[in-house]
Design a protein around this motif. Sequence first.
Motif, PDB file in Angstrom:
ATOM      1  N   ILE A 119       8.099   0.079   1.874  1.00 25.35           N
ATOM      2  CA  ILE A 119       6.969  -0.261   2.738  1.00 25.35           C
ATOM      3  C   ILE A 119       6.657   0.889   3.690  1.00 25.35           C
ATOM      4  N   THR A 120       7.707   1.453   4.289  1.00 23.24           N
ATOM      5  CA  THR A 120       7.512   2.573   5.212  1.00 23.24           C
ATOM      6  C   THR A 120       6.905   3.770   4.507  1.00 23.24           C
ATOM      7  N   GLU A 121       7.366   4.052   3.300  1.00 28.07           N
ATOM      8  CA  GLU A 121       6.838   5.170   2.521  1.00 28.07           C
ATOM      9  C   GLU A 121       5.356   4.955   2.200  1.00 28.07           C
ATOM     10  N   THR A 122       5.009   3.741   1.799  1.00 32.11           N
ATOM     11  CA  THR A 122       3.632   3.451   1.401  1.00 32.11           C
ATOM     12  C   THR A 122       2.703   3.376   2.601  1.00 32.11           C
ATOM     13  N   ALA A 123       3.218   2.953   3.737  1.00 34.50           N
ATOM     14  CA  ALA A 123       2.392   2.827   4.938  1.00 34.50           C
ATOM     15  C   ALA A 123       1.793   4.161   5.364  1.00 34.50           C
ATOM     16  N   ALA A 124       2.400   5.264   4.926  1.00 33.56           N
ATOM     17  CA  ALA A 124       1.893   6.583   5.286  1.00 33.56           C
ATOM     18  C   ALA A 124       0.486   6.815   4.738  1.00 33.56           C
ATOM     19  N   TYR A 125       0.147   6.135   3.619  1.00 37.00           N
ATOM     20  CA  TYR A 125      -1.187   6.342   3.040  1.00 37.00           C
ATOM     21  C   TYR A 125      -1.947   5.042   2.771  1.00 37.00           C
ATOM     22  N   ASP A 126      -1.352   3.892   3.083  1.00 33.36           N
ATOM     23  CA  ASP A 126      -2.013   2.601   2.844  1.00 33.36           C
ATOM     24  C   ASP A 126      -2.330   1.937   4.183  1.00 33.36           C
ATOM     25  N   GLN A 127      -3.596   1.926   4.545  1.00 36.02           N
ATOM     26  CA  GLN A 127      -3.995   1.395   5.849  1.00 36.02           C
ATOM     27  C   GLN A 127      -3.689  -0.093   5.983  1.00 36.02           C
ATOM     28  N   GLN A 128      -3.860  -0.848   4.905  1.00 37.86           N
ATOM     29  CA  GLN A 128      -3.626  -2.289   5.001  1.00 37.86           C
ATOM     30  C   GLN A 128      -2.164  -2.591   5.306  1.00 37.86           C
ATOM     31  N   ILE A 129      -1.252  -1.837   4.697  1.00 39.40           N
ATOM     32  CA  ILE A 129       0.172  -2.060   4.985  1.00 39.40           C
ATOM     33  C   ILE A 129       0.483  -1.664   6.424  1.00 39.40           C
ATOM     34  N   ARG A 130      -0.128  -0.590   6.903  1.00 41.83           N
ATOM     35  CA  ARG A 130       0.040  -0.228   8.321  1.00 41.83           C
ATOM     36  C   ARG A 130      -0.444  -1.358   9.221  1.00 41.83           C
ATOM     37  N   GLU A 131      -1.560  -1.959   8.847  1.00 42.46           N
ATOM     38  CA  GLU A 131      -2.097  -3.057   9.650  1.00 42.46           C
ATOM     39  C   GLU A 131      -1.192  -4.277   9.584  1.00 42.46           C
ATOM     40  N   GLN A 132      -0.594  -4.535   8.412  1.00 40.62           N
ATOM     41  CA  GLN A 132       0.343  -5.650   8.290  1.00 40.62           C
ATOM     42  C   GLN A 132       1.556  -5.429   9.195  1.00 40.62           C
ATOM     43  N   HIS A 133       2.032  -4.194   9.220  1.00 43.43           N
ATOM     44  CA  HIS A 133       3.176  -3.874  10.076  1.00 43.43           C
ATOM     45  C   HIS A 133       2.814  -4.059  11.539  1.00 43.43           C
TER      46      HIS A 133
END
Length: 212
Positions: A119-133
């Motif tokens: 999740i942390t790795e993907t959050a670097a380029y996925d805005q939706q996952i950053r928003e979920q976090h």
Amino acid sequence: MAPRASKPLQPPREVRREQLARLFVEVVEPLLQQGETYAEISVERLITAVDISRSTFYVYFDDKGDLLRAMVEDVTQAFADAAAPWFELGPDATRKDLRKALQPLFDAYHQHQMLLGAITETAAYDQQIREQHAALVDRAVTEITRHFRAQQKLGRAAPLDAPRTARWLVWMLERGLYQLVAPAKPAEFKRLLDTATDIVWRVLYEGYRDDA
């Protein structure tokens, strides 16, 4: 003439999506523990592991990134459930009670350590996952603030700025849980839980509750 048997109702799409996401969490985490990255795991391997067709997969998920977002939602709920005992501590809770309440949260981070890395790795380029976090952090801040203010009204917590204290604690715990607790061996896990309990106890409750 005997009545025709009714066809079993299918769960709504969102419910089935949640059910599948939970199954995929159970499949993906062991693969990550074996050293694979999420990017390396093919859709074919995933659908074979949970015994669904490719067409069924794409009914519920747009792609592997969408699946990861669904798994984030599932793990986020697991963390929220794990944190609930802390937020529900009563006015007479002791340090021992606090430690017991924090342990499920520590256990949840330890259990999902590999998926958290993905999740942390993907959050670097996925805005939706950053928003979920960010939403997970905000939810925790809201719950701690609510709990803290309720205890302050009862004279059972320190007279601090509740929202800002909660935000500091959440970010401290979030980073500590991910960086320190998730990969910890059993003996170190226990020490980290004891230390976090001491920090939270001293910041929020010491002098206002029995230090037991």
